[in-house]
Enzyme design. Structure first.
Site, mmCIF file in Angstrom:
data_model
loop_
_atom_site.group_PDB
_atom_site.id
_atom_site.type_symbol
_atom_site.label_atom_id
_atom_site.label_comp_id
_atom_site.label_asym_id
_atom_site.label_seq_id
_atom_site.Cartn_x
_atom_site.Cartn_y
_atom_site.Cartn_z
ATOM 1 N N ARG A 164 3.712 3.408 0.882
ATOM 2 C CA ARG A 164 3.210 2.148 1.242
ATOM 3 C C ARG A 164 2.811 1.620 -0.149
ATOM 4 O O ARG A 164 2.730 0.365 -0.206
ATOM 5 C CB ARG A 164 2.029 2.232 2.236
ATOM 6 C CG ARG A 164 2.359 2.339 3.744
ATOM 7 C CD ARG A 164 3.288 3.799 3.986
ATOM 8 N NE ARG A 164 3.873 3.502 5.447
ATOM 9 C CZ ARG A 164 3.149 4.241 6.237
ATOM 10 N NH1 ARG A 164 2.173 5.018 6.135
ATOM 11 N NH2 ARG A 164 3.517 4.407 7.328
ATOM 12 N N ASP A 210 9.062 6.416 3.579
ATOM 13 C CA ASP A 210 8.594 5.711 4.901
ATOM 14 C C ASP A 210 9.273 4.389 5.028
ATOM 15 O O ASP A 210 10.091 4.153 4.094
ATOM 16 C CB ASP A 210 7.084 5.491 4.746
ATOM 17 C CG ASP A 210 6.580 5.747 6.089
ATOM 18 O OD1 ASP A 210 6.761 5.066 7.105
ATOM 19 O OD2 ASP A 210 5.481 7.009 6.447
ATOM 20 N N HIS A 268 10.303 6.226 10.785
ATOM 21 C CA HIS A 268 9.992 5.914 9.432
ATOM 22 C C HIS A 268 10.995 5.778 8.402
ATOM 23 O O HIS A 268 10.548 6.282 7.216
ATOM 24 C CB HIS A 268 8.815 6.758 8.909
ATOM 25 C CG HIS A 268 7.480 6.619 9.655
ATOM 26 N ND1 HIS A 268 6.732 5.488 9.894
ATOM 27 C CD2 HIS A 268 6.763 7.051 10.904
ATOM 28 C CE1 HIS A 268 5.674 5.473 10.622
ATOM 29 N NE2 HIS A 268 5.545 6.596 11.323
ATOM 30 N N ASP A 324 7.104 12.137 13.205
ATOM 31 C CA ASP A 324 6.298 11.318 13.851
ATOM 32 C C ASP A 324 6.654 9.861 14.067
ATOM 33 O O ASP A 324 7.926 9.601 13.520
ATOM 34 C CB ASP A 324 4.981 11.211 13.084
ATOM 35 C CG ASP A 324 5.320 10.382 11.759
ATOM 36 O OD1 ASP A 324 6.196 10.694 11.095
ATOM 37 O OD2 ASP A 324 4.515 9.425 11.184
ATOM 38 N N GLU A 325 6.011 9.608 15.029
ATOM 39 C CA GLU A 325 6.205 7.917 15.553
ATOM 40 C C GLU A 325 7.628 7.732 15.437
ATOM 41 O O GLU A 325 8.023 6.902 14.773
ATOM 42 C CB GLU A 325 5.326 7.073 14.685
ATOM 43 C CG GLU A 325 4.046 7.389 14.744
ATOM 44 C CD GLU A 325 3.032 6.578 13.950
ATOM 45 O OE1 GLU A 325 1.898 6.354 14.314
ATOM 46 O OE2 GLU A 325 3.296 6.576 12.709
ATOM 47 N N TRP A 330 -2.027 16.022 14.207
ATOM 48 C CA TRP A 330 -2.806 14.840 13.638
ATOM 49 C C TRP A 330 -3.369 14.101 14.775
ATOM 50 O O TRP A 330 -4.516 13.586 14.750
ATOM 51 C CB TRP A 330 -2.051 13.714 12.865
ATOM 52 C CG TRP A 330 -0.693 13.147 13.350
ATOM 53 C CD1 TRP A 330 0.309 13.649 13.802
ATOM 54 C CD2 TRP A 330 -0.978 11.967 13.666
ATOM 55 N NE1 TRP A 330 1.270 12.622 14.351
ATOM 56 C CE2 TRP A 330 0.252 11.408 14.262
ATOM 57 C CE3 TRP A 330 -1.579 10.872 13.501
ATOM 58 C CZ2 TRP A 330 0.697 10.124 14.851
ATOM 59 C CZ3 TRP A 330 -1.549 9.508 14.056
ATOM 60 C CH2 TRP A 330 -0.298 9.227 14.710
ATOM 61 N N PHE A 363 -8.572 10.096 5.498
ATOM 62 C CA PHE A 363 -9.452 9.586 4.562
ATOM 63 C C PHE A 363 -9.073 7.924 4.245
ATOM 64 O O PHE A 363 -9.658 7.383 3.461
ATOM 65 C CB PHE A 363 -9.272 10.325 3.353
ATOM 66 C CG PHE A 363 -10.113 11.549 3.308
ATOM 67 C CD1 PHE A 363 -10.918 11.923 4.479
ATOM 68 C CD2 PHE A 363 -10.310 12.199 2.294
ATOM 69 C CE1 PHE A 363 -11.441 13.355 4.566
ATOM 70 C CE2 PHE A 363 -10.975 13.664 2.208
ATOM 71 C CZ PHE A 363 -11.695 14.263 3.433
ATOM 72 N N ASP A 364 -8.033 7.334 5.269
ATOM 73 C CA ASP A 364 -7.817 6.012 5.251
ATOM 74 C C ASP A 364 -8.960 5.225 6.034
ATOM 75 O O ASP A 364 -8.956 4.025 5.851
ATOM 76 C CB ASP A 364 -6.652 5.591 5.614
ATOM 77 C CG ASP A 364 -5.892 6.232 6.820
ATOM 78 O OD1 ASP A 364 -6.547 7.007 7.530
ATOM 79 O OD2 ASP A 364 -4.874 5.436 7.418
ATOM 80 N N TRP A 395 -3.435 8.040 3.841
ATOM 81 C CA TRP A 395 -2.321 7.013 4.218
ATOM 82 C C TRP A 395 -2.867 5.696 3.354
ATOM 83 O O TRP A 395 -3.923 5.384 3.397
ATOM 84 C CB TRP A 395 -2.033 6.520 5.430
ATOM 85 C CG TRP A 395 -1.796 7.853 6.260
ATOM 86 C CD1 TRP A 395 -2.622 8.714 6.920
ATOM 87 C CD2 TRP A 395 -0.524 8.524 6.286
ATOM 88 N NE1 TRP A 395 -2.190 9.855 7.715
ATOM 89 C CE2 TRP A 395 -0.806 9.367 7.396
ATOM 90 C CE3 TRP A 395 0.674 8.083 5.951
ATOM 91 C CZ2 TRP A 395 0.477 10.328 7.431
ATOM 92 C CZ3 TRP A 395 1.647 9.174 6.238
ATOM 93 C CH2 TRP A 395 1.483 10.075 7.042
ATOM 94 N N THR A 396 -1.767 5.185 2.675
ATOM 95 C CA THR A 396 -2.130 4.033 1.424
ATOM 96 C C THR A 396 -1.719 2.602 1.988
ATOM 97 O O THR A 396 -1.648 1.834 1.170
ATOM 98 C CB THR A 396 -1.661 4.496 0.376
ATOM 99 O OG1 THR A 396 -0.146 4.663 0.544
ATOM 100 C CG2 THR A 396 -2.024 5.875 -0.190
ATOM 101 N N GLU A 397 -1.811 2.265 3.425
ATOM 102 C CA GLU A 397 -1.115 0.979 3.475
ATOM 103 C C GLU A 397 -2.376 -0.094 3.098
ATOM 104 O O GLU A 397 -1.726 -1.069 2.482
ATOM 105 C CB GLU A 397 -1.296 0.738 5.114
ATOM 106 C CG GLU A 397 -0.255 1.327 5.900
ATOM 107 C CD GLU A 397 -0.657 2.734 6.525
ATOM 108 O OE1 GLU A 397 -1.305 3.391 5.789
ATOM 109 O OE2 GLU A 397 -0.138 3.064 7.656
HETATM 110 C C1 TNX Z 1 -0.156 7.383 11.558
HETATM 111 S S1 TNX Z 1 -0.171 10.178 10.889
HETATM 112 C C2 TNX Z 1 0.973 7.746 10.738
HETATM 113 C C3 TNX Z 1 0.947 6.995 9.406
HETATM 114 C C4 TNX Z 1 0.042 5.920 9.464
HETATM 115 C C5 TNX Z 1 -1.184 6.461 9.613
HETATM 116 C C6 TNX Z 1 -2.419 5.417 9.355
HETATM 117 C C7 TNX Z 1 1.283 10.196 10.916
HETATM 118 C C8 TNX Z 1 2.146 11.065 11.261
HETATM 119 N N1 TNX Z 1 1.570 8.635 10.999
HETATM 120 O O1 TNX Z 1 2.424 6.629 9.283
HETATM 121 O O2 TNX Z 1 0.017 5.538 7.930
HETATM 122 O O3 TNX Z 1 -1.152 6.652 11.016
HETATM 123 O O4 TNX Z 1 -3.559 5.933 9.586
#
Ligand code: TNX
Length: 549
Positions: free
Chosen positions: A174, A203, A277, A340-341, A413, A439-440, A489-491
């Protein structure tokens, strides 16, 4: 007769005197993470001008760390090695565990015992925290530590970590952090005796690792044409500024970072996030997606519907080709494949994915849809590929959905339940719950005066309160919780200063969660030791969050 009784009483006095000197005057030192056992006695030794020696069976990592300590001591104290007659001795003790160390200090020597370089590194980190700050850089920073007393108390320390996996994660997709910034991150980790750097290299918003077979990944996949301004939930405006040209690590740079980390006792786990991602990769190779694109390297945050096509053989081979280079590059036993996601909307419509589902005989059931099992197919296939090359797979807890790959380690997570479930199933797990270790998230309630962040509220005491073992866990299950990690995470984090601000001082808190047993942890005690650590941050010029509530 008289002579004998005089002799006996002199002997008695001598014994008394020596036991006096040995009486314990303290069991705490200003060290973070706090050592397992400390005894401090009356008296101090001056180590300026000490002679150094180390068993020649130690490897170059231990030897070099000791040399560095010695040269910093010499340049900061101004006294040459060997002038004082005192000694710093590093001895091999095979009976100690690989990360364990002992330190004993008396009037003439400091003796470090360890069985491996890691023990030596940790012993030196502990000693540094007890000495003037110039020990960190030989006085180069120009800041002065007024104490300037090169003394250590007579003491005995026995210390070893609770968990073998003590990680910190960094998202460089990010926002990118260059080699020197990553090295600084590793320096900060080493002070806290952490041993795993989880490098989130890819990502949707940028591909950051050179892959020789697919040069487009870093030529185009590193660059997004614009970035969202402000917060995801409030904004739909973009900055019109391309980001990421040249923002990637060449394989040569990665080797340099791996070596730098190894010298500090840190292993690097690379993460190539898949099958979700992956927009940065799809933007370069649209034929690997379900729709064929076109795709763009994403300029916003969140979860994208477009993921790699799990039905096309060419897509799976692409992933394996990437992992083949990653496996060659990184010596660490683990490779993280994300997981993830990964929305399933494209797969539901995609003829290739549906054909694969039919071919594999995957079906919806009461727990999951067939598409979840399709993701398990991807994970399994990558695991097999990695295992055949001597590596182990780690994935985010979504890899539990469907069927967990046979040897996978789960990174939990979304709370701790994924980790608990994995442990129940006999799999290793690493606890990184977003509730305590992201820590974000914000460090203060008063967000107005904080830099823009993803939100949440994660003060240092909450980090400190995290306990990775659930109450109902059996001993067998506990043995599968291999460790704890905090994620960054660094968004919303654009600069190294902001990065350090989010990291510190919360990293100190997580280091005690990783290192100390539950019954050894006490938040007030920790906070009473924190000012010494803050002095180190200040001396080394790290930007940390001050007095947050
Ligand atoms: C979830 S934690 C994500 C990241 C995002 C983060 C923001 C995880 C496995 N996926 O893609 O940056 O939340 O907190």
């Amino acid at each position: 007769m008289k002579k004998v009784s005089a002799f006996v009483s002199i002997l008695g006095l001598a014994i008394l005197a020596s036991s006096c000197c040995k009486s314990v005057i303290d069991t705490q030192l200003n060290v973070i993470p706090q050592p397992s056992s400390v005894e401090v006695y009356e008296g101090r030794i001056n180590i300026a001008g000490a002679d150094f020696s180390i068993d020649n069976s130690f490897d170059s990592i231990a030897v070099n760390a000791l040399r560095k300590f010695e040269s910093n001591l010499v340049s900061a104290s101004g006294i040459a090695t060997g002038e004082s007659g005192n000694r710093i001795i590093v001895k091999k003790s095979e009976s100690l565990a690989s990360e364990e160390y002992n330190i004993s200090v008396n009037h003439s020597s400091v003796t470090i015992k360890a069985s491996s370089a890691k023990g030596v590194l940790y012993a030196l980190e502990t000693l540094k925290q007890l000495l003037p700050l110039e020990i960190y850089d030989g006085g180069k920073s120009g800041c002065e530590d007024n104490s300037n007393e090169w003394t250590l108390p007579y003491m005995s320390i026995k210390d070893e970590p609770r968990f073998s996996y003590r990680g910190m994660h960094l998202d460089v997709s990010r926002h990118f952090f260059d080699v020197s910034e990553v090295k600084k991150y590793l320096d900060i980790m080493a002070i806290h005796k952490m041993n795993i750097f989880h490098w989130h290299l890819t990502d949707d918003q940028g591909w950051r690792i050179e892959i020789k077979k697919y040069p487009k990944l870093t030529e185009y996949g590193a660059i997004r044409k614009h970035t969202l301004i402000g917060h995801l939930n409030e904004s739909c405006e973009y900055d019109n500024t391309p980001y990421g040209e040249g923002c990637y690590y060449s394989q040569e740079q990665i080797k340099e970072v791996i070596e730098y980390a190894a010298a500090k006792g840190i292993e690097i786990i690379p993460e190539i996030d898949m099958p979700g991602h992956m927009l940065a990769a799809l933007a370069c190779y649209p034929e690997l997606g379900c729709t064929g694109g076109p795709y763009e390297v994403w300029g916003r945050w969140g979860v994208a519907d477009d993921v790699i096509c799990a039905g096309k053989e060419s897509s799976m081979e692409f992933l394996e080709d990437i992992l083949a280079e990653v496996v060659e590059l990184f010596p660490c036993r683990y490779v993280h494949i994300g997981g993830d996601e990964c929305p399933k909307v494209r797969w539901q419509e995609c003829p290739h994915c549906q054909a694969k589902i039919a071919e594999l005989g995957l079906k919806d059931d009461e727990n999951h849809q067939a598409e979840h099992y399709l993701q398990s197919y991807v994970t399994n296939r990558m695991e097999k590929f990695l295992n055949e090359r001597g590596k182990s797979l780690i994935g985010w807890d979504e890899i539990l959905e469907g069927e967990l790959a046979p040897n996978a380690t789960v990174m939990s997570w979304r709370g701790v339940s994924g980790g608990e479930k994995a442990a129940e199933m006999g799999h290793d797990a690493i606890m990184v719950p977003s509730s305590h270790l992201y820590f974000d998230h914000c460090q203060a309630k008063d967000r107005e005066n904080e830099p823009l962040s993803i939100g949440g509220y994660l003060p240092i005491d909450k980090v400190y309160s995290f306990e990775p073992y659930g109450e109902a866990m059996s001993e067998e299950e506990k043995s599968h919780i291999i460790g704890v990690q905090a994620n960054l995470w660094t968004e919303y984090i654009h600069t190294p200063e902001h990065l350090e601000y989010m990291l510190l001082p919360r990293m100190s808190a997580v280091s005690e969660v990783q290192w100390c047993r539950k019954d050894e942890r006490d938040f007030d005690g920790f906070m009473s030791r924190m000012p010494s650590m803050i002095k180190i941050y200040e001396y080394l010029g790290y930007n940390y969050a001050k007095d947050k509530k």
